[in-house]
Design a protein around this motif. Sequence first.
Motif, PDB file in Angstrom:
ATOM      1  N   LEU A   7       1.608  10.091  -7.904  1.00 41.61           N
ATOM      2  CA  LEU A   7       1.433   8.840  -7.180  1.00 41.61           C
ATOM      3  C   LEU A   7       1.833   7.635  -8.036  1.00 41.61           C
ATOM      4  O   LEU A   7       2.406   6.660  -7.534  1.00 41.61           O
ATOM      5  CB  LEU A   7      -0.017   8.703  -6.717  1.00 41.61           C
ATOM      6  N   ALA A  10       5.591   7.572  -8.023  1.00 36.03           N
ATOM      7  CA  ALA A  10       6.083   7.026  -6.757  1.00 36.03           C
ATOM      8  C   ALA A  10       6.053   5.506  -6.779  1.00 36.03           C
ATOM      9  O   ALA A  10       7.022   4.846  -6.370  1.00 36.03           O
ATOM     10  CB  ALA A  10       5.249   7.563  -5.596  1.00 36.03           C
ATOM     11  N   TYR A  14       9.272   2.951  -6.488  1.00 31.14           N
ATOM     12  CA  TYR A  14       9.355   1.905  -5.469  1.00 31.14           C
ATOM     13  C   TYR A  14       9.498   0.525  -6.115  1.00 31.14           C
ATOM     14  O   TYR A  14      10.228  -0.334  -5.606  1.00 31.14           O
ATOM     15  CB  TYR A  14       8.121   1.943  -4.570  1.00 31.14           C
ATOM     16  N   TYR A 233       5.038  11.051  -3.385  1.00 27.68           N
ATOM     17  CA  TYR A 233       3.951  10.428  -2.627  1.00 27.68           C
ATOM     18  C   TYR A 233       3.345  11.408  -1.627  1.00 27.68           C
ATOM     19  O   TYR A 233       2.121  11.497  -1.482  1.00 27.68           O
ATOM     20  CB  TYR A 233       4.459   9.177  -1.921  1.00 27.68           C
ATOM     21  N   ASN A 234       4.205  12.161  -0.938  1.00 25.34           N
ATOM     22  CA  ASN A 234       3.705  13.135   0.034  1.00 25.34           C
ATOM     23  C   ASN A 234       2.856  14.217  -0.632  1.00 25.34           C
ATOM     24  O   ASN A 234       1.836  14.654  -0.083  1.00 25.34           O
ATOM     25  CB  ASN A 234       4.871  13.772   0.794  1.00 25.34           C
ATOM     26  N   ALA A 245      -4.723   7.966  -1.737  1.00 19.07           N
ATOM     27  CA  ALA A 245      -3.339   7.880  -2.219  1.00 19.07           C
ATOM     28  C   ALA A 245      -2.752   6.494  -1.976  1.00 19.07           C
ATOM     29  O   ALA A 245      -2.008   5.970  -2.810  1.00 19.07           O
ATOM     30  CB  ALA A 245      -2.481   8.944  -1.541  1.00 19.07           C
ATOM     31  N   SER A 246      -3.098   5.877  -0.830  1.00 13.57           N
ATOM     32  CA  SER A 246      -2.515   4.579  -0.484  1.00 13.57           C
ATOM     33  C   SER A 246      -2.894   3.490  -1.476  1.00 13.57           C
ATOM     34  O   SER A 246      -2.164   2.507  -1.642  1.00 13.57           O
ATOM     35  CB  SER A 246      -2.947   4.164   0.927  1.00 13.57           C
ATOM     36  N   LEU A 249      -0.323   2.439  -4.071  1.00 11.53           N
ATOM     37  CA  LEU A 249       0.775   1.542  -3.718  1.00 11.53           C
ATOM     38  C   LEU A 249       0.517   0.128  -4.222  1.00 11.53           C
ATOM     39  O   LEU A 249       1.446  -0.667  -4.356  1.00 11.53           O
ATOM     40  CB  LEU A 249       0.980   1.534  -2.198  1.00 11.53           C
ATOM     41  N   THR A 292      -0.576   5.244   5.117  1.00 14.12           N
ATOM     42  CA  THR A 292       0.040   6.368   4.434  1.00 14.12           C
ATOM     43  C   THR A 292       1.545   6.294   4.398  1.00 14.12           C
ATOM     44  O   THR A 292       2.180   7.094   3.755  1.00 14.12           O
ATOM     45  CB  THR A 292      -0.360   7.692   5.130  1.00 14.12           C
ATOM     46  N   GLU A 294       4.974   4.219   3.276  1.00 12.47           N
ATOM     47  CA  GLU A 294       5.293   3.340   2.167  1.00 12.47           C
ATOM     48  C   GLU A 294       6.673   2.724   2.308  1.00 12.47           C
ATOM     49  O   GLU A 294       7.549   3.281   2.922  1.00 12.47           O
ATOM     50  CB  GLU A 294       5.229   4.136   0.849  1.00 12.47           C
TER      51      GLU A 294
END
Length: 296
Positions: A7, A10, A14, A233-234, A245-246, A249, A292, A294
């Motif tokens: 995560l 990810a 991004y 991320y998945n 998980a979110s 971000l 969920t 992104e």
Amino acid sequence: MKAYLLLILAAIFYAGNLIVGKPVAQEIPPITLSLFRYLIALVVIFPFGYREWKNNKDLWKKEWKAILALSATGLVLFNIFVYLALNYTTSINAGIVEATAPIFTLILTFLLFNERFSRKQLIGVFISLFGVFFVITKGSLEVIMSLQFNSGDLIMILAMITWAFYSIFIKQHTWKFPTYGALLVMTVVAIIMFIPLMSIEIGQIQTINWSWEVISGLLYLGIFPSLVALIAYNKGIAAIGPSRASVFLNLIPVFTMIGAVIFLGEQLTWIQVIGALFVIFGVLITNRVKTTNEPS
């Protein structure tokens, strides 16, 4: 521990979209850049999604409106606006605004579907939007009174509104599709949409300086934010769940700040730091909303 690492990676990839994307966007106009990005992504995604595409041909035909809506908002308009914004604002500001994705999605669901805010969510919305407003006005009353806002910051807000539409479409339709097959189909549809739009930038294409830095940056944009970050991320979601998980971000503006200072030489101001803290805090408060999906 492995899920947390995935995560974090990810979020880094991004953030890299804004850091690497800024110098590339200054050389390649936004529509052309977005097209090339997804041409590269198509080559990378194809082996992952071919079988799912082949086994679900009837599904793609039946759900063509959903595929078109997802491609137009999340792949076409969002990326054009982001790369256009990076011509006029810093990567740091772009990263701070991008962190408000769940907030704009929450506002849009309220306006379109009359979903009510809880008191907690309403507080979070105001805190995050205050953070963005603080950044784009540079904390200056003079900027507010004269309405001299940075056009790049405003375009980035437009990008996040577009992403909010995409998020709603994802929530409505993503359960219907196999992940990589859908990504493959959406990429192809986006490329088809980009091609006629290229006529807008036809005069600028000849001026592109295809240096090694531009080419390598384009490869990064086509591979890492488009696919590697999605896979990471998945897998993180599968391991610890979408709500937890979110939260990761919210690291995107943090990594964007670090990368922009180190690699782009941008100056980090106390206004940006304070604004980012407000944005992240506001998003954390509203984390009851499932985010969920992104920014791609």
